[in-house]
Motif scaffolding. Structure first.
Motif, PDB file in Angstrom:
ATOM      1  N   SER A 199     -54.375  56.215  -8.684  1.00 33.73           N
ATOM      2  CA  SER A 199     -53.485  56.605  -7.847  1.00 33.73           C
ATOM      3  C   SER A 199     -52.040  56.740  -8.356  1.00 33.73           C
ATOM      4  O   SER A 199     -51.655  57.687  -7.607  1.00 33.73           O
ATOM      5  N   GLN A 200     -52.172  57.528  -9.654  1.00 34.84           N
ATOM      6  CA  GLN A 200     -51.534  58.646 -10.187  1.00 34.84           C
ATOM      7  C   GLN A 200     -51.992  60.073 -10.202  1.00 34.84           C
ATOM      8  O   GLN A 200     -50.930  61.085 -10.071  1.00 34.84           O
ATOM      9  N   THR A 201     -52.834  60.392  -9.839  1.00 31.78           N
ATOM     10  CA  THR A 201     -53.445  61.068  -9.754  1.00 31.78           C
ATOM     11  C   THR A 201     -53.794  61.799  -7.618  1.00 31.78           C
ATOM     12  O   THR A 201     -54.603  62.904  -7.723  1.00 31.78           O
ATOM     13  N   ASN A 202     -54.311  61.209  -7.014  1.00 27.38           N
ATOM     14  CA  ASN A 202     -54.485  61.493  -6.029  1.00 27.38           C
ATOM     15  C   ASN A 202     -53.621  62.764  -5.018  1.00 27.38           C
ATOM     16  O   ASN A 202     -53.965  63.123  -4.438  1.00 27.38           O
ATOM     17  N   GLU A 203     -52.517  61.947  -4.794  1.00 26.37           N
ATOM     18  CA  GLU A 203     -51.985  63.449  -4.254  1.00 26.37           C
ATOM     19  C   GLU A 203     -51.852  64.680  -4.824  1.00 26.37           C
ATOM     20  O   GLU A 203     -52.550  65.444  -4.033  1.00 26.37           O
ATOM     21  N   GLU A 204     -52.141  64.617  -6.205  1.00 28.43           N
ATOM     22  CA  GLU A 204     -53.004  67.046  -6.261  1.00 28.43           C
ATOM     23  C   GLU A 204     -53.956  66.618  -6.177  1.00 28.43           C
ATOM     24  O   GLU A 204     -54.522  67.945  -6.072  1.00 28.43           O
ATOM     25  N   THR A 205     -54.646  65.454  -6.750  1.00 24.56           N
ATOM     26  CA  THR A 205     -56.166  65.741  -6.962  1.00 24.56           C
ATOM     27  C   THR A 205     -56.495  65.854  -5.145  1.00 24.56           C
ATOM     28  O   THR A 205     -57.444  66.681  -4.438  1.00 24.56           O
ATOM     29  N   ILE A 206     -56.466  65.230  -3.999  1.00 26.74           N
ATOM     30  CA  ILE A 206     -56.300  66.165  -2.513  1.00 26.74           C
ATOM     31  C   ILE A 206     -55.914  66.784  -2.041  1.00 26.74           C
ATOM     32  O   ILE A 206     -56.774  67.692  -1.985  1.00 26.74           O
ATOM     33  N   LYS A 207     -54.781  67.102  -2.928  1.00 30.00           N
ATOM     34  CA  LYS A 207     -54.795  69.238  -2.505  1.00 30.00           C
ATOM     35  C   LYS A 207     -55.076  69.761  -3.026  1.00 30.00           C
ATOM     36  O   LYS A 207     -56.048  70.738  -1.958  1.00 30.00           O
ATOM     37  N   GLN A 208     -55.898  69.559  -3.818  1.00 25.16           N
ATOM     38  CA  GLN A 208     -57.158  70.336  -4.561  1.00 25.16           C
ATOM     39  C   GLN A 208     -58.390  70.558  -4.278  1.00 25.16           C
ATOM     40  O   GLN A 208     -58.968  71.281  -3.521  1.00 25.16           O
ATOM     41  N   ALA A 209     -58.765  69.124  -3.508  1.00 25.28           N
ATOM     42  CA  ALA A 209     -60.190  69.339  -2.349  1.00 25.28           C
ATOM     43  C   ALA A 209     -59.417  69.907  -1.441  1.00 25.28           C
ATOM     44  O   ALA A 209     -61.051  70.491  -0.712  1.00 25.28           O
ATOM     45  N   LEU A 210     -58.876  69.801  -0.369  1.00 26.15           N
ATOM     46  CA  LEU A 210     -58.214  70.858   0.273  1.00 26.15           C
ATOM     47  C   LEU A 210     -58.781  71.491   0.454  1.00 26.15           C
ATOM     48  O   LEU A 210     -58.849  72.756   1.780  1.00 26.15           O
ATOM     49  N   ILE A 211     -58.241  71.934  -0.862  1.00 23.86           N
ATOM     50  CA  ILE A 211     -58.390  74.225  -0.597  1.00 23.86           C
ATOM     51  C   ILE A 211     -60.195  73.925  -0.529  1.00 23.86           C
ATOM     52  O   ILE A 211     -60.808  75.669  -0.033  1.00 23.86           O
ATOM     53  N   ASP A 212     -60.733  73.284  -1.402  1.00 25.94           N
ATOM     54  CA  ASP A 212     -62.459  73.425  -0.389  1.00 25.94           C
ATOM     55  C   ASP A 212     -62.888  73.569   1.293  1.00 25.94           C
ATOM     56  O   ASP A 212     -64.000  74.269   1.667  1.00 25.94           O
ATOM     57  N   GLY A 213     -62.306  72.114   1.588  1.00 29.98           N
ATOM     58  CA  GLY A 213     -62.562  71.962   2.575  1.00 29.98           C
ATOM     59  C   GLY A 213     -61.270  70.969   2.649  1.00 29.98           C
ATOM     60  O   GLY A 213     -60.950  70.222   2.582  1.00 29.98           O
ATOM     61  N   PRO A 214     -62.006  70.488   4.543  1.00 31.44           N
ATOM     62  CA  PRO A 214     -60.997  68.868   5.068  1.00 31.44           C
ATOM     63  C   PRO A 214     -61.782  67.908   4.134  1.00 31.44           C
ATOM     64  O   PRO A 214     -63.040  67.918   3.492  1.00 31.44           O
ATOM     65  N   GLU A 247     -59.305  62.210   8.951  1.00 33.56           N
ATOM     66  CA  GLU A 247     -59.891  63.300   8.188  1.00 33.56           C
ATOM     67  C   GLU A 247     -58.728  63.957   7.272  1.00 33.56           C
ATOM     68  O   GLU A 247     -58.004  64.710   8.511  1.00 33.56           O
ATOM     69  N   PHE A 248     -58.047  64.218   6.145  1.00 37.28           N
ATOM     70  CA  PHE A 248     -57.216  65.308   5.703  1.00 37.28           C
ATOM     71  C   PHE A 248     -57.518  66.958   6.402  1.00 37.28           C
ATOM     72  O   PHE A 248     -58.628  67.089   5.748  1.00 37.28           O
ATOM     73  N   VAL A 249     -56.433  67.251   6.697  1.00 42.59           N
ATOM     74  CA  VAL A 249     -56.762  68.660   6.851  1.00 42.59           C
ATOM     75  C   VAL A 249     -55.374  69.569   6.550  1.00 42.59           C
ATOM     76  O   VAL A 249     -55.731  70.794   6.479  1.00 42.59           O
ATOM     77  N   GLY A 250     -54.320  68.974   6.307  1.00 39.51           N
ATOM     78  CA  GLY A 250     -53.751  69.495   5.312  1.00 39.51           C
ATOM     79  C   GLY A 250     -52.069  68.852   5.678  1.00 39.51           C
ATOM     80  O   GLY A 250     -52.255  68.007   5.054  1.00 39.51           O
ATOM     81  N   TYR A 251     -51.316  69.776   4.500  1.00 35.83           N
ATOM     82  CA  TYR A 251     -50.409  68.967   3.654  1.00 35.83           C
ATOM     83  C   TYR A 251     -49.144  70.205   3.646  1.00 35.83           C
ATOM     84  O   TYR A 251     -48.782  70.977   3.683  1.00 35.83           O
ATOM     85  N   GLY A 252     -47.660  69.653   3.794  1.00 30.66           N
ATOM     86  CA  GLY A 252     -46.424  70.557   3.547  1.00 30.66           C
ATOM     87  C   GLY A 252     -45.478  69.503   3.576  1.00 30.66           C
ATOM     88  O   GLY A 252     -45.534  68.310   3.027  1.00 30.66           O
ATOM     89  N   GLU A 253     -44.454  69.912   3.965  1.00 22.28           N
ATOM     90  CA  GLU A 253     -42.879  69.201   3.637  1.00 22.28           C
ATOM     91  C   GLU A 253     -42.460  69.426   4.464  1.00 22.28           C
ATOM     92  O   GLU A 253     -41.858  71.082   5.110  1.00 22.28           O
ATOM     93  N   GLU A 254     -41.233  68.908   5.118  1.00 17.35           N
ATOM     94  CA  GLU A 254     -40.542  69.074   6.271  1.00 17.35           C
ATOM     95  C   GLU A 254     -38.874  68.544   6.524  1.00 17.35           C
ATOM     96  O   GLU A 254     -38.855  67.059   6.107  1.00 17.35           O
TER      97      GLU A 254
END
Length: 301
Positions: A199-214, A247-254
């Motif tokens: 739970s501590q690393t999920n957000e950044e880890t998912i972001k890193q993985a998304l750079i490779d693909g969905p 499926e995660f395809v991206g992220y951002g902030e609004e």
């Protein structure tokens, strides 16, 4: 029948009004056409409490030590590989359909196919000899579908099309394509990689993985998710219904609210052209908002 449909529509409209009046809500709701015509309330509002599936995979290791960028959107950056929204139709097979869509996306991203090929979810629905996901009752475990892709593989959808979305049934495992031609060589995944490891690393880890693909993931679909129209979804109303794959395809902030961009399996008429944004990094829940950061995968192809 007209009276029944009017009652159903009225009930759905009441839910939308409730959602619209919740203070601070970050998303908009609507009554989707299929809710009136195809999904009676007693089917939408299943009260079965979802169970967490078991994890069997290798831990993800980011290739780069650099922090991921603040914004990412594969749909905008590479629509030729990622902007294909599936629709499960009348079959509760979100894991099979979503994973096959992600598999098709990822093979395209990795250049394994010269152009994107949609792979068959019907093949696993008909041919899984272990009965792990061989029916239209949601198997709710994308890792099992990935495991099937690793152990057995699948064929292109042009060979074996998705009929269960129309019939709500599965059939026997065939020995040839829909047109009677010989099956091509089965296409497999190589290895399942667990992206969500703590739970501590999920957000950044998912972001890193998304750079490779969905990234293949799951969400606890609650009653209010069916009404999602636009904005950044947070669960604010109703019971949990079931696990559903996406499926995660991206992220951002609004407006200061962080979000994941996610591809759903309910067709383009739902949500933001078939996608939804959901609160990212919800610290009050170890698995993220609606547990969407709890179980997610990529697979080497």
């Amino acid at each position: 029948m007209i009276i029944i449909m009017c009652v159903i529509n009225s009930a759905h409209q009441e839910v939308v009004q409730i959602l619209e009046n919740i203070p601070g809500i970050t998303w908009k709701a609507k009554v989707h056409d299929k809710m009136n015509s195809n999904i009676p309330l007693n089917q939408v509002y299943k009260t079965k409490e979802p169970q967490r599936p078991k994890l069997t995979s290798r831990k993800f290791t980011p290739v780069s030590t650099k922090k991921a960028p603040d914004y990412w959107d594969w749909v905008q950056m590479n629509p030729g590989c990622s902007d294909f929204v599936p629709n499960i139709g009348q079959c509760g097979a979100s894991s099979q359909v979503s994973v096959m869509n992600t598999f098709s996306d990822f093979r395209c991203f990795q250049g394994k196919d010269s152009e994107r090929i949609e792979y068959s979810s019907q093949y696993i629905l008909n041919c899984d000899t272990n009965d792990r996901c061989r029916n239209c009752n949601e198997c709710a475990q994308p890792n099992l579908v990935w495991r099937f892709l690793i152990d057995v593989g699948t064929v292109p959808q042009t060979c074996m099309s998705y009929q269960s979305g129309i019939t709500a049934k599965t059939g026997k495992c065939p020995t040839s394509c829909d047109d009677g031609s010989q099956f091509p060589t089965l296409v497999k995944a190589k290895e399942l990689i667990n992206i969500c490891t703590s739970s501590q690393t999920n957000e950044e880890t998912i972001k890193q993985a998304l750079i490779d693909g969905p990234v293949s993931t799951m969400i606890i679909a609650s009653e209010d998710l069916y009404y999602y129209k636009s904005g950044i979804y947070q669960h604010v109303y109703g019971k949990n219904i079931c696990w559903s794959a996406c499926e995660f395809v991206g992220y951002g902030e609004e407006n200061g609210v962080k979000f994941w961009k996610v591809k759903n399996v309910w067709g383009r008429e739902w949500g933001e052209n078939g996608y939804f944004r959901i609160l990212r990094g919800n610290g009050s829940n170890n698995g993220g908002e609606s547990n969407i950061e709890f179980e997610c995968y990529q697979a080497q192809v």
